[in-house]
Scaffold this motif. Structure first.
Motif, PDB file in Angstrom:
ATOM      1  N   THR A  67       0.828  -1.207   0.000  1.00 40.48           N
ATOM      2  CA  THR A  67       0.000   0.000   0.000  1.00 40.48           C
ATOM      3  C   THR A  67       0.858   1.251   0.000  1.00 40.48           C
ATOM      4  O   THR A  67       0.632   2.187  -0.781  1.00 40.48           O
ATOM      5  CB  THR A  67      -0.935   0.007   1.222  1.00 40.48           C
ATOM      6  OG1 THR A  67      -1.756  -1.160   1.188  1.00 40.48           O
ATOM      7  CG2 THR A  67      -1.809   1.251   1.208  1.00 40.48           C
ATOM      8  N   GLN A  68       1.875   1.267   0.868  1.00 37.03           N
ATOM      9  CA  GLN A  68       2.746   2.434   0.935  1.00 37.03           C
ATOM     10  C   GLN A  68       3.492   2.642  -0.377  1.00 37.03           C
ATOM     11  O   GLN A  68       3.627   3.768  -0.859  1.00 37.03           O
ATOM     12  CB  GLN A  68       3.747   2.287   2.077  1.00 37.03           C
ATOM     13  CG  GLN A  68       4.664   3.501   2.221  1.00 37.03           C
ATOM     14  CD  GLN A  68       5.788   3.267   3.209  1.00 37.03           C
ATOM     15  OE1 GLN A  68       5.975   2.149   3.681  1.00 37.03           O
ATOM     16  NE2 GLN A  68       6.541   4.309   3.512  1.00 37.03           N
ATOM     17  N   LEU A  69       3.968   1.551  -0.968  1.00 35.71           N
ATOM     18  CA  LEU A  69       4.711   1.662  -2.216  1.00 35.71           C
ATOM     19  C   LEU A  69       3.829   2.176  -3.341  1.00 35.71           C
ATOM     20  O   LEU A  69       4.270   2.973  -4.171  1.00 35.71           O
ATOM     21  CB  LEU A  69       5.314   0.308  -2.592  1.00 35.71           C
ATOM     22  CG  LEU A  69       6.451  -0.185  -1.701  1.00 35.71           C
ATOM     23  CD1 LEU A  69       6.845  -1.596  -2.081  1.00 35.71           C
ATOM     24  CD2 LEU A  69       7.647   0.746  -1.804  1.00 35.71           C
ATOM     25  N   GLU A  70       2.604   1.716  -3.385  1.00 41.71           N
ATOM     26  CA  GLU A  70       1.687   2.196  -4.414  1.00 41.71           C
ATOM     27  C   GLU A  70       1.442   3.688  -4.257  1.00 41.71           C
ATOM     28  O   GLU A  70       1.389   4.430  -5.245  1.00 41.71           O
ATOM     29  CB  GLU A  70       0.373   1.419  -4.339  1.00 41.71           C
ATOM     30  CG  GLU A  70       0.489  -0.025  -4.816  1.00 41.71           C
ATOM     31  CD  GLU A  70      -0.812  -0.784  -4.662  1.00 41.71           C
ATOM     32  OE1 GLU A  70      -1.735  -0.255  -3.994  1.00 41.71           O
ATOM     33  OE2 GLU A  70      -0.914  -1.908  -5.194  1.00 41.71           O
ATOM     34  N   GLU A  71       1.303   4.135  -3.018  1.00 42.21           N
ATOM     35  CA  GLU A  71       1.100   5.565  -2.778  1.00 42.21           C
ATOM     36  C   GLU A  71       2.336   6.367  -3.170  1.00 42.21           C
ATOM     37  O   GLU A  71       2.233   7.432  -3.790  1.00 42.21           O
ATOM     38  CB  GLU A  71       0.760   5.793  -1.304  1.00 42.21           C
ATOM     39  CG  GLU A  71      -0.594   5.228  -0.891  1.00 42.21           C
ATOM     40  CD  GLU A  71      -0.831   5.343   0.605  1.00 42.21           C
ATOM     41  OE1 GLU A  71       0.118   5.742   1.316  1.00 42.21           O
ATOM     42  OE2 GLU A  71      -1.945   5.033   1.059  1.00 42.21           O
ATOM     43  N   LEU A  72       3.517   5.850  -2.800  1.00 43.12           N
ATOM     44  CA  LEU A  72       4.757   6.538  -3.151  1.00 43.12           C
ATOM     45  C   LEU A  72       4.946   6.588  -4.665  1.00 43.12           C
ATOM     46  O   LEU A  72       5.377   7.601  -5.215  1.00 43.12           O
ATOM     47  CB  LEU A  72       5.949   5.839  -2.503  1.00 43.12           C
ATOM     48  CG  LEU A  72       6.141   6.035  -1.003  1.00 43.12           C
ATOM     49  CD1 LEU A  72       7.230   5.101  -0.482  1.00 43.12           C
ATOM     50  CD2 LEU A  72       6.493   7.485  -0.690  1.00 43.12           C
ATOM     51  N   ASP A  73       4.629   5.485  -5.327  1.00 35.19           N
ATOM     52  CA  ASP A  73       4.795   5.440  -6.775  1.00 35.19           C
ATOM     53  C   ASP A  73       3.854   6.429  -7.453  1.00 35.19           C
ATOM     54  O   ASP A  73       4.243   7.145  -8.388  1.00 35.19           O
ATOM     55  CB  ASP A  73       4.539   4.022  -7.275  1.00 35.19           C
ATOM     56  CG  ASP A  73       4.939   3.840  -8.726  1.00 35.19           C
ATOM     57  OD1 ASP A  73       6.034   4.308  -9.100  1.00 35.19           O
ATOM     58  OD2 ASP A  73       4.162   3.246  -9.487  1.00 35.19           O
ATOM     59  N   LYS A  74       2.628   6.491  -6.991  1.00 39.39           N
ATOM     60  CA  LYS A  74       1.664   7.443  -7.548  1.00 39.39           C
ATOM     61  C   LYS A  74       2.135   8.873  -7.311  1.00 39.39           C
ATOM     62  O   LYS A  74       2.063   9.728  -8.205  1.00 39.39           O
ATOM     63  CB  LYS A  74       0.294   7.213  -6.915  1.00 39.39           C
ATOM     64  CG  LYS A  74      -0.799   8.115  -7.462  1.00 39.39           C
ATOM     65  CD  LYS A  74      -2.139   7.796  -6.813  1.00 39.39           C
ATOM     66  CE  LYS A  74      -3.237   8.705  -7.343  1.00 39.39           C
ATOM     67  NZ  LYS A  74      -4.547   8.403  -6.691  1.00 39.39           N
ATOM     68  N   GLU A  75       2.633   9.135  -6.118  1.00 41.69           N
ATOM     69  CA  GLU A  75       3.126  10.468  -5.768  1.00 41.69           C
ATOM     70  C   GLU A  75       4.334  10.840  -6.622  1.00 41.69           C
ATOM     71  O   GLU A  75       4.457  11.970  -7.105  1.00 41.69           O
ATOM     72  CB  GLU A  75       3.493  10.468  -4.286  1.00 41.69           C
ATOM     73  CG  GLU A  75       3.895  11.797  -3.712  1.00 41.69           C
ATOM     74  CD  GLU A  75       4.166  11.677  -2.225  1.00 41.69           C
ATOM     75  OE1 GLU A  75       3.199  11.588  -1.442  1.00 41.69           O
ATOM     76  OE2 GLU A  75       5.356  11.655  -1.845  1.00 41.69           O
ATOM     77  N   ARG A  76       5.221   9.866  -6.824  1.00 40.06           N
ATOM     78  CA  ARG A  76       6.418  10.103  -7.630  1.00 40.06           C
ATOM     79  C   ARG A  76       6.058  10.417  -9.077  1.00 40.06           C
ATOM     80  O   ARG A  76       6.596  11.348  -9.684  1.00 40.06           O
ATOM     81  CB  ARG A  76       7.322   8.871  -7.570  1.00 40.06           C
ATOM     82  CG  ARG A  76       8.527   8.938  -8.486  1.00 40.06           C
ATOM     83  CD  ARG A  76       9.390   7.708  -8.383  1.00 40.06           C
ATOM     84  NE  ARG A  76       8.707   6.486  -8.770  1.00 40.06           N
ATOM     85  CZ  ARG A  76       9.340   5.352  -9.063  1.00 40.06           C
ATOM     86  NH1 ARG A  76      10.652   5.302  -8.998  1.00 40.06           N
ATOM     87  NH2 ARG A  76       8.665   4.275  -9.402  1.00 40.06           N
ATOM     88  N   ARG A  77       5.147   9.655  -9.640  1.00 37.00           N
ATOM     89  CA  ARG A  77       4.734   9.889 -11.025  1.00 37.00           C
ATOM     90  C   ARG A  77       4.104  11.275 -11.179  1.00 37.00           C
ATOM     91  O   ARG A  77       4.344  11.967 -12.176  1.00 37.00           O
ATOM     92  CB  ARG A  77       3.748   8.806 -11.466  1.00 37.00           C
ATOM     93  CG  ARG A  77       4.355   7.423 -11.577  1.00 37.00           C
ATOM     94  CD  ARG A  77       3.265   6.371 -11.793  1.00 37.00           C
ATOM     95  NE  ARG A  77       3.765   5.031 -11.620  1.00 37.00           N
ATOM     96  CZ  ARG A  77       4.261   4.274 -12.581  1.00 37.00           C
ATOM     97  NH1 ARG A  77       4.320   4.750 -13.808  1.00 37.00           N
ATOM     98  NH2 ARG A  77       4.691   3.058 -12.334  1.00 37.00           N
ATOM     99  N   ALA A  78       3.308  11.664 -10.198  1.00 29.86           N
ATOM    100  CA  ALA A  78       2.679  12.984 -10.256  1.00 29.86           C
ATOM    101  C   ALA A  78       3.734  14.086 -10.210  1.00 29.86           C
ATOM    102  O   ALA A  78       3.627  15.100 -10.920  1.00 29.86           O
ATOM    103  CB  ALA A  78       1.693  13.139  -9.100  1.00 29.86           C
ATOM    104  N   PHE A  79       4.763  13.888  -9.384  1.00 21.27           N
ATOM    105  CA  PHE A  79       5.826  14.901  -9.327  1.00 21.27           C
ATOM    106  C   PHE A  79       6.576  14.964 -10.654  1.00 21.27           C
ATOM    107  O   PHE A  79       6.859  16.054 -11.165  1.00 21.27           O
ATOM    108  CB  PHE A  79       6.807  14.593  -8.198  1.00 21.27           C
ATOM    109  CG  PHE A  79       7.950  15.573  -8.160  1.00 21.27           C
ATOM    110  CD1 PHE A  79       7.805  16.806  -7.547  1.00 21.27           C
ATOM    111  CD2 PHE A  79       9.163  15.284  -8.781  1.00 21.27           C
ATOM    112  CE1 PHE A  79       8.842  17.732  -7.542  1.00 21.27           C
ATOM    113  CE2 PHE A  79      10.204  16.197  -8.783  1.00 21.27           C
ATOM    114  CZ  PHE A  79      10.046  17.425  -8.157  1.00 21.27           C
ATOM    115  N   TYR A  80       6.930  13.803 -11.204  1.00 20.02           N
ATOM    116  CA  TYR A  80       7.602  13.783 -12.503  1.00 20.02           C
ATOM    117  C   TYR A  80       6.801  14.569 -13.539  1.00 20.02           C
ATOM    118  O   TYR A  80       7.348  15.396 -14.282  1.00 20.02           O
ATOM    119  CB  TYR A  80       7.751  12.342 -12.991  1.00 20.02           C
ATOM    120  CG  TYR A  80       8.978  11.603 -12.524  1.00 20.02           C
ATOM    121  CD1 TYR A  80      10.205  12.236 -12.375  1.00 20.02           C
ATOM    122  CD2 TYR A  80       8.917  10.235 -12.267  1.00 20.02           C
ATOM    123  CE1 TYR A  80      11.331  11.540 -11.971  1.00 20.02           C
ATOM    124  CE2 TYR A  80      10.040   9.523 -11.867  1.00 20.02           C
ATOM    125  CZ  TYR A  80      11.245  10.180 -11.718  1.00 20.02           C
ATOM    126  OH  TYR A  80      12.351   9.479 -11.329  1.00 20.02           O
TER     127      TYR A  80
END
Length: 465
Positions: free
Chosen positions: A409-422
């Motif tokens: 769950t945490q990784l999915e949230e981090l990945d989504k957050e990272r993609r949005a920042f990119y």
């Protein structure tokens, strides 16, 4: 005698679709040079460049070649592919060896019999060159000695180690003709006005830094003592790359600027011998003076990459970076003032990192404005110091970009957050304007590749697998 050297680059997890470039296997090129100097005919294949070919196709190609010596260079995520390839080649080549940073960690599996067949006959442990040199008479007879330092022959066997090579100048120049022009992709900005033809150079070995997340494989192979080649031999290699049609170089040293004096001497020789082609290197996020940066720029330095990692001093302490946010800020400003492009590596999701500290990292990236940003999700590599600190996070299936399992769950949230920042960072008017102003010629010269990379990046930003 014929030798076939293969970099086994297949096997990325399907979920690991972070855009990336590929790096030439310089250790294979170094071993190729040793074999060629001894009279062997050498071919070097890199399955990273032949990603459309499935394992059985590669196996049939090996069988058709029937080399006297097959050397496989596995990566951690290609263990299964390497085993299949090695076993399938058993009846079609003389000897099969494995080498490379990941090979010692895979040695037991590669040397364990399955249906009376091992994947390889031996594994080169540590720096392979000295062992390979001593093996040359045996290889000519298609045989291996019963015992040799640096050579593992059985799963339970712990071979006697070899000292690290002190005099790197004693090694022949890597066989650049097996690499240059092969289609290696480099995705960091370089001031190349024409179609990019990248060459790779390893000018030094060793890294004494203690970053908690670092995979130990390279450190085990090259050690923690810093050793470097003489400036003139490095310039000779750049000249050779240029003769082969290369128009840019990436120094793949773990810590290119460990010795500012050494870097200055190299730059002075590049200028004196008029071997000025664009190059990039990895440096630490502090310690480069204005004078040295200006000299590096005149010697062809186009791009510098460093691991800033975080915008929080507390998190930098957790990562054992030995650097502060202020030092990173200062170094980034000096690099930009010298007219050198900047690539910044950052990590999110460090255990104990707060949401506010993660936002500090995003804000810090916006502030120092690297030309390229790479955001990694914290992960634990086998044998890394972080394994002791966070053993519950370790999973062999984890990769550099997706992180370990167990925190889905945490990784999915981090990945989504990272993609949005990119997406926000790379499409901002400020970034687009700055990039076009500096790089419009290289972008036009390499338009098909740049468009392909932009398309893959857009898919990644959008979360499309």
């Amino acid at each position: 005698m014929r030798a076939l050297l293969i970099n086994v680059g297949h096997g990325h997890l399907s979920s690991d679709n972070h855009p990336r470039h590929n790096v030439a296997p310089m250790d294979l090129a170094q071993c190729a040079a040793i074999l060629e100097r001894a009279g062997w005919r050498v071919e070097l294949w890199d399955t990273v460049l032949e990603h459309d070919e499935e394992g059985p196709v590669i196996e049939r190609r090996v069988q058709a070649k029937q080399p006297d010596l097959l050397i496989l260079r596995p990566l951690a995520h290609t263990a299964h592919t390497t085993q299949m390839l090695g076993r399938a080649s058993r009846e079609h080549c003389g000897l099969r060896l494995a080498m490379g940073p990941s090979a010692p960690h895979l040695a037991n599996d590669l040397l364990t019999p399955l249906n009376d067949s091992t994947a390889v006959d031996g594994v080169l442990i540590g720096e392979p060159e000295s062992t390979l040199l001593e093996l040359l008479p045996d290889l000519a007879k298609r045989a291996l000695p019963d015992e040799l330092p640096g050579l593992q022959l059985a799963p339970s066997m712990v071979p006697k180690g070899r000292p690290f090579i002190r005099d790197l100048d004693a090694l022949p120049m890597p066989s650049q003709h097996l690499l240059v022009g092969r289609g290696y992709q480099f995705r960091y900005p370089l001031d190349v006005h024409g179609s990019l033809n990248i060459g790779y150079v390893l000018s030094s070995r060793g890294c004494a830094l203690g970053c908690i997340f670092c995979a130990p494989a390279e450190r085990e192979t090259f050690g923690t003592q810093y050793r470097w080649r003489s400036p003139d031999l490095i310039v000779d290699e750049l000249e050779r790359i240029r003769e082969l049609g290369g128009n840019a170089v990436y120094f793949i040293d773990d810590f290119f600027a460990f010795s500012p004096k050494r870097v200055a001497a190299l730059c002075e020789r590049l200028i004196e011998r008029d071997v000025i082609i664009p190059w990039a290197a990895q440096v630490r996020a502090h310690g480069l003076s204005d004078e040295l940066l200006e000299l590096m720029r005149r010697a062809g330095c186009s791009t510098l990459c460093f691991g800033a990692e975080s915008g929080s001093d507390r998190v930098l302490g957790l990562l054992r970076k030995g650097v502060s946010v202020e030092k990173v800020r200062d170094q980034a400003a000096r690099i930009r003032a010298a007219g050198i492009q900047l690539v910044g590596y950052f990590i999110v999701g460090t255990p104990g990192e707060t949401k506010e500290e993660r936002q500090d990292t995003y804000d810090f990236i916006e502030e120092i404005a690297p030309d390229v940003v790479q955001l990694h999700i914290f992960n634990v590599f086998p044998g890394a110091p972080a394994m002791d600190a966070f053993p519950e996070l370790y999973a062999e299936e984890g990769t550099k970009f997706t992180g370990p399992r167990g925190r889905v769950t945490q990784l999915e949230e981090l990945d989504k957050e990272r993609r949005a920042f990119y997406l926000r960072y790379y499409t901002s008017p400020r970034y687009v304007a700055r990039t076009l102003k500096r790089r419009w010629r290289p972008l036009i010269s390499n338009l098909p590749d740049e468009l392909s990379f932009a398309f893959r990046s857009a898919r990644f930003f959008a979360g499309i697998r």
